[in-house]
Design a protein around this motif. Structure first.
Motif, short mmCIF file in Angstrom:
data_model
loop_
_atom_site.label_atom_id
_atom_site.label_comp_id
_atom_site.label_asym_id
_atom_site.label_seq_id
_atom_site.Cartn_x
_atom_site.Cartn_y
_atom_site.Cartn_z
N ALA B 35 46.80 -13.06 -3.34
CA ALA B 35 46.37 -12.61 -4.67
C ALA B 35 47.28 -11.53 -5.25
N ASP B 36 48.22 -11.03 -4.47
CA ASP B 36 49.08 -9.94 -4.94
C ASP B 36 49.83 -10.35 -6.20
N ASP B 37 49.85 -9.48 -7.20
CA ASP B 37 50.60 -9.78 -8.42
C ASP B 37 51.24 -8.53 -9.03
N GLY B 38 51.43 -7.50 -8.22
CA GLY B 38 52.04 -6.26 -8.72
C GLY B 38 53.50 -6.15 -8.34
N GLY B 39 54.20 -5.21 -8.97
CA GLY B 39 55.57 -4.84 -8.59
C GLY B 39 56.53 -6.00 -8.59
N PRO B 122 49.85 -18.11 4.88
CA PRO B 122 49.22 -17.81 3.59
C PRO B 122 47.82 -18.45 3.57
N VAL B 123 46.83 -17.69 3.13
CA VAL B 123 45.45 -18.20 3.17
C VAL B 123 45.28 -19.43 2.29
N THR B 124 46.13 -19.53 1.27
CA THR B 124 46.06 -20.69 0.37
C THR B 124 47.44 -20.97 -0.18
N GLU B 125 47.65 -22.22 -0.64
CA GLU B 125 48.89 -22.53 -1.33
C GLU B 125 48.64 -22.64 -2.84
N ASP B 126 47.40 -22.37 -3.25
CA ASP B 126 47.09 -22.44 -4.68
C ASP B 126 47.40 -21.11 -5.36
N ILE B 127 47.57 -21.19 -6.67
CA ILE B 127 47.79 -19.97 -7.45
C ILE B 127 46.47 -19.21 -7.52
N ALA B 128 46.51 -17.96 -7.08
CA ALA B 128 45.27 -17.20 -6.92
C ALA B 128 45.26 -15.98 -7.83
N CYS B 129 44.47 -16.03 -8.88
CA CYS B 129 44.31 -14.86 -9.76
C CYS B 129 42.93 -14.26 -9.50
N LEU B 130 42.94 -13.07 -8.90
CA LEU B 130 41.69 -12.40 -8.52
C LEU B 130 40.93 -11.92 -9.77
N VAL B 131 39.62 -12.05 -9.76
CA VAL B 131 38.78 -11.59 -10.88
C VAL B 131 37.61 -10.79 -10.32
N ILE B 132 37.40 -9.61 -10.90
CA ILE B 132 36.20 -8.84 -10.56
C ILE B 132 35.28 -8.88 -11.77
N THR B 133 34.07 -9.34 -11.56
CA THR B 133 33.07 -9.30 -12.63
C THR B 133 32.17 -8.09 -12.39
N LEU B 134 32.11 -7.22 -13.39
CA LEU B 134 31.32 -6.00 -13.24
C LEU B 134 29.86 -6.26 -13.61
N GLU B 135 29.01 -5.31 -13.26
CA GLU B 135 27.57 -5.46 -13.49
C GLU B 135 27.24 -5.68 -14.97
N ASP B 136 28.09 -5.15 -15.88
CA ASP B 136 27.82 -5.31 -17.32
C ASP B 136 28.46 -6.59 -17.88
N GLY B 137 29.02 -7.41 -17.01
CA GLY B 137 29.60 -8.68 -17.46
C GLY B 137 31.10 -8.62 -17.74
N THR B 138 31.65 -7.40 -17.86
CA THR B 138 33.09 -7.26 -18.06
C THR B 138 33.83 -7.89 -16.89
N GLN B 139 34.99 -8.48 -17.20
CA GLN B 139 35.80 -9.03 -16.12
C GLN B 139 37.16 -8.34 -16.07
N VAL B 140 37.61 -8.02 -14.87
CA VAL B 140 38.94 -7.44 -14.68
C VAL B 140 39.78 -8.49 -13.95
N PHE B 141 40.93 -8.84 -14.55
CA PHE B 141 41.76 -9.93 -14.02
C PHE B 141 43.01 -9.40 -13.32
N GLY B 142 43.33 -9.98 -12.19
CA GLY B 142 44.61 -9.70 -11.52
C GLY B 142 44.49 -8.58 -10.51
N GLU B 143 45.02 -8.80 -9.34
CA GLU B 143 44.85 -7.85 -8.25
C GLU B 143 45.43 -6.47 -8.56
N ASN B 144 46.63 -6.45 -9.13
CA ASN B 144 47.28 -5.18 -9.42
C ASN B 144 46.46 -4.37 -10.41
N ASN B 145 45.95 -5.05 -11.41
CA ASN B 145 45.10 -4.46 -12.42
C ASN B 145 43.81 -3.92 -11.79
N ILE B 146 43.21 -4.73 -10.96
CA ILE B 146 41.97 -4.35 -10.27
C ILE B 146 42.22 -3.13 -9.37
#
Lengths: 324, 324
Positions: B35-39, B122-146
């Motif tokens: 899921a890494d997408d930084g740097g 590698p745990v997967t060969e698929d493109i993996a964009c991590l998403v955190i869904t917060l309690e208020d419904g907001t979503q944060v996309f991308g591991e580096n961002n998260i």
């Protein structure tokens, strides 16, 4: 174990080394020109201040015992983004120079990683900017520039470096200990000469007891050596080295009409015809022409043209090995 | 030979693997988050469309039997020119993915070149964009961002991927055949979780007869897991996996006041204190704190702060090995 030293840098050295690698009874040292400043190599020289990796990379590749994938990786050129145009092997050597502390040390580590048979030795560790002085006094600077200039129209007066460049002690040592030294084949002014004119090179050759073989190129280079006879190459080299070579290889197998036509379409009238030196007792007539079909490189028409007529790595290696 | 599988990606996995490498009686497989997408990793993902090399590179490095120079090379970050900011090892893996035809195949070749003990998968060969869904419904996309967001203030409702991501068959196989599985330690939402939530992962864990050990982190991450107790980590993981772990490591050695102070200056109040789970019979009290002084990274204050309090690779590997 007999010790063979090759002198060169580009495709010619690659071809010879790829063939020599298969002989178990020899020790191979490849001395490589450090004057390259074009393409990915040039960018890395400029931006990172590293020594030119391109020619060393090709020689490492030729001697590597790794499989196809690693060889493909080393020559892989990135096609997109910030890495676009950079060859992976060049980045490897640049990174190694930065982390190992010197280019020569970096090449040793690369040799280990790439499992190479033999050694690849940069002819110098100094910064080498090639200069051609023409008969009218004009100077052309930089190997890539020279490679793409017509230096023959006015005529070449002198080949030198902008600042003096000293032979690497490792290169000197293998020359002194060699049984056989192979001068080329390859680009005369841009691959072979930048080795021969390094300070201390001709002194090492003079002191060495090694036999010297000169494989005459199969083709002449437009704007550089067009219409050269074998004796022209021989004379220039013997003058620079102030020493006679012991053997001269001339290819005795004519390219097919088709090969010549294809070649002429791109590169002009550069196919060498053996028309002199026939009475020279050092001449060894060899059949070293490649009949392998090479995938053409659409982005580099001159490279493609040259690939129509080139040495067969097995045949030239055998001819060299027969001299031992 | 007992089979150990580590699950993670970042510095935590690096530390564990570096220690495990020294045991000759185990087979090591490192399953790594994709899921890494930084740097440098993020740039290569974007520009070349390759899978993220960063975490894999670190694990390869940890398991490499090569000397210091190759390890330095793999982690070397170019400082000038067009290559600026890129880590050499990432370029290597990107080049291998391009020339070998797939990331997994590329990692295998890198493992050969780098002479690694064990396997990195590698745990997967698929493109993996991590998403955190917060309690208020907001979503944060991308591991580096998260990684750089305060997701704790509102609270995390769900960890998922933007598009579904399937477990790599090799990863599944080693989980099924493992004797011991090590979950972490490491960045909870950004290194451990992106493995656990891959489709097919928990099914593989469920089917496996391997014992599972959870080494509890030494510190909590500000904005992510601040004030987490050991039981909070445990409960979240057991809920996701729908399976009980077999052992829980808790460090029993308090960091020095100085270590805590240094840590607090950058990262705040994140030092874990073992204040629960004391009556859990699966708890194993271990002394795994590092006392080695780490060179501080001036450009990354958080990484520096974290390095004040971290696992000792020899000690944690020994504790893991003792479970076999």
């Amino acid at each position: 174990m007999k010790k063979i030293v090759t002198i060169g840098g580009g495709t010619g050295s690659y071809t010879v080394l790829r063939g020599l690698k298969n002989y178990d009874d020899i020790e191979i040292s490849a001395i490589v020109s450090m004057a390259d400043d074009g393409g990915s190599t040039g960018v890395l020289r400029d931006e990172l201040g590293v020594l030119p990796p391109g020619d060393v990379r090709q020689c490492l590749l030729a001697l590597s015992l790794h499989g196809d994938t690693v060889r493909k990786l080393m020559g892989y050129r990135f096609e997109e983004g910030t890495l676009k145009g950079h060859t992976f092997g060049n980045i490897l050597l640049a990174g190694l120079e930065k982390t190992a502390g010197s280019f020569v040390k970096g090449v040793e580590i690369a040799s280990d990683i790439l499992k190479i048979r033999g050694r690849v030795i940069p002819v110098t560790e100094d910064i080498a900017c090639l200069v051609i002085t023409l008969e009218d006094g004009t100077q052309v600077f930089g190997e890539n520039n020279i490679n793409h200039s017509d230096i023959q129209a006015v005529g070449v007066k002198k080949v030198s470096f902008k600042e003096s460049v000293r032979i690497n002690e490792h290169a000197k040592l293998v020359i002194l200990e060699a049984d056989l030294i192979v001068l080329g084949p390859g680009n005369f002014y841009c691959s072979l000469m930048p080795n021969l004119i390094v300070d201390g090179f001709k002194e090492a050759i003079k002191e060495s007891k090694a036999k010297i073989v000169l494989p005459i190129n199969l083709t002449n280079k437009k704007g550089h050596t067009l219409f050269f006879d074998a004796s022209d190459y021989l004379n220039e080299i013997e003058t620079i080295l102030d020493k006679k070579v012991d053997y001269i290889f001339c290819n005795n197998e004519l390219p097919s009409d088709e090969q010549v036509e294809m070649y002429k379409m791109e590169e002009g009238d550069g196919v060498m015809v053996l028309n002199d030196l026939l009475s020279d007792e050092r001449l060894i007539s060899v059949s070293v022409l490649s009949h392998e079909i090479v995938e053409q490189n659409k982005s580099d028409k001159v490279a493609s043209a040259r690939s129509y007529i080139r040495h067969d790595s097995t045949k030239i290696a055998e001819a060299i090995h027969n001299l031992l």
